[in-house]
Design an enzyme around this catalytic site. Sequence first.
Site, mmCIF file in Angstrom:
data_model
loop_
_atom_site.group_PDB
_atom_site.id
_atom_site.type_symbol
_atom_site.label_atom_id
_atom_site.label_comp_id
_atom_site.label_asym_id
_atom_site.label_seq_id
_atom_site.Cartn_x
_atom_site.Cartn_y
_atom_site.Cartn_z
ATOM 1 N N GLU A 92 0.535 -1.118 -0.029
ATOM 2 C CA GLU A 92 0.052 -0.184 -0.036
ATOM 3 C C GLU A 92 0.913 1.259 0.121
ATOM 4 O OE1 GLU A 92 -3.261 -2.607 1.457
ATOM 5 O OE2 GLU A 92 -1.348 -2.348 2.306
ATOM 6 N N THR A 93 0.208 2.377 -0.438
ATOM 7 C CA THR A 93 0.691 3.666 -0.505
ATOM 8 C C THR A 93 -0.457 4.607 0.077
ATOM 9 O OG1 THR A 93 2.261 3.318 -2.289
ATOM 10 C CG2 THR A 93 1.656 5.532 -1.900
#
Length: 289
Positions: free
Chosen positions: A54-55
């Site tokens: 994830e970002t």
Amino acid sequence: MTDDAAAVAPPEILRYAAFSTRPEGGNPAGVVLDATGLTGERMLAIAAEVGYSETAFLTAGPLQGSYAVRYFSPLAEVPFCGHATVASAVALAERTGPGRYVFGTAAGDVPVEVERGTDGVLRATLTSVEPKTEEVPEADVAEALALLGWSAADLDQALPPRIAYAGARHLVLAAATRSRLAHLDYDFDGLAAYMRARDLTTLQLVWREAAEVFHVRDPFPVGGVVEDPATGAAAAAFGAYLREQGAVTAPVVLTLHQGEDLGRPGVLRVELRAEDTRVRVSGTAVAIP
């Protein structure tokens, strides 16, 4: 720089390892502290380029310490991500000092407190949205086990399968042995389709080492990742699951070890309070050079 050039200027992308004090441990997360003007499509493209599970993309809100936050895997947006929350909060604290933040997520508001320990290390504690659990049809459990290559005999009968939620949905399956947990070789496409049909973010695979100590693994094919190395959202959901099952009694602090089987060891601290049904997840984060 012209206004047009400023509008298309690429954002600064930070990289942090959450739930570890070493860059090579824990779970890597991308962090964009100023996502002003970025569309969802652009965020997804950045997350795919970064390549981590994830970002997080932050946009400052109207109140001091408030941020709107969106989380993207390389394949899709997710409603909440714990390790990227911890990484983002530590990144903010490194720039402005320890303190309290409120992250407005698709799952709801998530307060985050960052403190500096006596060892000088910053630690972030997120407080989950209101958690819940639900039973899983036997046929769904059987299908998940088949996709994992597990059998019913591989399960710990004291910790029955459930779907647990604390911002995102996770199927909790408890292994009877550490060796069963250590060997993970599953049908990637089949499990991804199974999870999408049930709106699951990960499978939370667990093994109980001691009363308050667990080892966990999280397959994440719906995000385009075989396994998430340290999963704060699943840890929060798992804390709620243990309370609902009567497997622990609040107040209690749990220690979750994750990432060991991937060579990226991390530690997640999960706190359950008697007077609050929400779950608190704590951890460190360190910048990745």
